[in-house]
Design a protein around this motif. Structure first.
Motif, short mmCIF file in Angstrom:
data_model
loop_
_atom_site.label_atom_id
_atom_site.label_comp_id
_atom_site.label_asym_id
_atom_site.label_seq_id
_atom_site.Cartn_x
_atom_site.Cartn_y
_atom_site.Cartn_z
N LEU A 12 -49.92 -54.99 6.39
CA LEU A 12 -49.67 -54.74 4.97
C LEU A 12 -49.89 -53.26 4.70
O LEU A 12 -50.98 -52.74 4.91
CB LEU A 12 -50.61 -55.58 4.10
CG LEU A 12 -50.56 -55.30 2.60
CD1 LEU A 12 -49.20 -55.71 2.02
CD2 LEU A 12 -51.69 -56.02 1.89
N ARG A 34 -45.66 -53.22 1.40
CA ARG A 34 -44.69 -53.44 2.47
C ARG A 34 -45.35 -54.32 3.53
O ARG A 34 -46.51 -54.12 3.87
CB ARG A 34 -44.25 -52.13 3.11
CG ARG A 34 -43.41 -51.29 2.19
CD ARG A 34 -42.93 -50.01 2.87
NE ARG A 34 -41.99 -49.32 2.03
CZ ARG A 34 -40.66 -49.50 2.07
NH1 ARG A 34 -40.15 -50.32 2.95
NH2 ARG A 34 -39.88 -48.86 1.26
N ARG A 35 -44.57 -55.26 4.04
CA ARG A 35 -45.03 -56.12 5.13
C ARG A 35 -44.27 -55.72 6.38
O ARG A 35 -43.05 -55.84 6.43
CB ARG A 35 -44.76 -57.59 4.80
CG ARG A 35 -45.22 -58.51 5.91
CD ARG A 35 -44.86 -59.96 5.59
NE ARG A 35 -45.44 -60.81 6.60
CZ ARG A 35 -45.98 -61.98 6.37
NH1 ARG A 35 -46.01 -62.46 5.14
NH2 ARG A 35 -46.48 -62.69 7.35
N TYR A 40 -42.11 -55.48 0.08
CA TYR A 40 -42.78 -56.76 -0.14
C TYR A 40 -43.07 -57.01 -1.61
O TYR A 40 -43.15 -58.14 -2.04
CB TYR A 40 -44.07 -56.75 0.68
CG TYR A 40 -44.75 -58.08 0.86
CD1 TYR A 40 -44.13 -59.13 1.50
CD2 TYR A 40 -46.04 -58.27 0.39
CE1 TYR A 40 -44.76 -60.35 1.69
CE2 TYR A 40 -46.69 -59.48 0.57
CZ TYR A 40 -46.05 -60.52 1.22
OH TYR A 40 -46.68 -61.72 1.40
N GLY A 41 -43.28 -55.95 -2.38
CA GLY A 41 -43.55 -56.10 -3.80
C GLY A 41 -44.10 -54.82 -4.40
O GLY A 41 -44.43 -53.88 -3.67
N GLY A 107 -44.64 -59.71 -6.92
CA GLY A 107 -45.77 -59.65 -6.01
C GLY A 107 -47.13 -59.69 -6.67
O GLY A 107 -47.25 -59.63 -7.89
N TRP A 137 -49.08 -61.38 -2.00
CA TRP A 137 -47.91 -62.25 -2.04
C TRP A 137 -46.73 -61.39 -2.41
O TRP A 137 -46.79 -60.59 -3.34
CB TRP A 137 -48.07 -63.34 -3.11
CG TRP A 137 -49.06 -64.39 -2.72
CD1 TRP A 137 -48.80 -65.54 -2.03
CD2 TRP A 137 -50.45 -64.38 -2.96
NE1 TRP A 137 -49.96 -66.24 -1.84
CE2 TRP A 137 -51.00 -65.54 -2.41
CE3 TRP A 137 -51.31 -63.49 -3.60
CZ2 TRP A 137 -52.34 -65.85 -2.47
CZ3 TRP A 137 -52.65 -63.79 -3.65
CH2 TRP A 137 -53.15 -64.96 -3.10
N GLY A 138 -45.65 -61.56 -1.67
CA GLY A 138 -44.42 -60.85 -1.97
C GLY A 138 -43.61 -61.58 -3.02
O GLY A 138 -43.95 -62.70 -3.42
N SER A 139 -42.53 -60.97 -3.44
CA SER A 139 -41.68 -61.58 -4.45
C SER A 139 -41.06 -62.89 -3.96
O SER A 139 -40.66 -63.73 -4.74
CB SER A 139 -40.59 -60.60 -4.89
OG SER A 139 -39.90 -60.10 -3.76
N SER A 140 -41.02 -63.08 -2.63
CA SER A 140 -40.48 -64.33 -2.07
C SER A 140 -41.50 -65.46 -2.10
O SER A 140 -41.16 -66.60 -1.83
CB SER A 140 -40.06 -64.09 -0.61
OG SER A 140 -41.20 -63.84 0.18
#
Length: 178
Positions: A12, A34-35, A40-41, A107, A137-140
């Motif tokens: 991360l 970023r992942r 990532y968000g 995120g 937590w990402g937007s997904s």
């Protein structure tokens, strides 16, 4: 750019991005997540002053200067188990992305303290430790977690604060928004 190795092996990356006022002057930060290098968000609009306060709190707790009193250092003799005692109880921070509509999307990054018992077979007893669980937590909706000692959390947060000061022009750092 701060980063954490997560328990699932992913990495991360957390990068402070300046927030600009109406004339284009940076005054605070937002965090880009970023992942493993993939976006990532984006979380924590105007969170720099909170991070600066947390960095100071972690450093003081590690030195045995907890606002809860000197008993905290005695309760946690290992400095890696010492964290600030905040108003939020076990939660040190929780940053989310909020759209102009007020909806939370994009995120989340949060940090909670947890007490963990560890069995010491040679000594035939339990040792109680405290660790910071940093979760993103990402937007997904996919999550990731890093488990940190207070020294690791201090290095991570101090690194973010230093980078925030650099991206804001090296001045006094993020200003408290009110």
């Amino acid at each position: 750019m701060g980063g954490l190795r997560c328990v699932d092996g992913s990495y991360l990356t957390v990068t402070p991005i300046p927030c600009m006022d109406s004339v284009g002057t940076p005054y605070e930060i937002t965090l880009e997540l970023r992942r493993d290098g993939t976006p990532y968000g984006v979380v924590g609009e105007r969170c720099g002053w909170l991070l600066a306060r947390l960095a100071l709190g972690v450093s003081r707790a590690r030195e045995g200067q907890s606002p809860a009193g000197p008993g905290e250092a005695g309760k946690w003799p290992d400095p890696d188990d010492r964290f600030p005692v905040g108003e939020g109880g076990s939660e040190l921070f929780s940053f989310q992305y909020r759209a102009r509509s007020g909806a939370m999307t994009g995120g989340e990054l949060r940090c909670q303290l947890r007490t963990i018992p560890i069995w010491l077979p040679g000594e035939r007893e339990w040792r109680v430790t405290r660790r910071a669980f940093v979760e993103a937590w990402g937007s997904s909706g996919v999550g990731m977690r890093a488990v940190l000692t207070s020294s690791e959390l201090a290095a991570f947060v101090h690194g973010l604060v230093d980078e925030a000061e650099d991206c804001l022009g090296g001045g006094e750092g993020p200003r408290e928004s009110g």
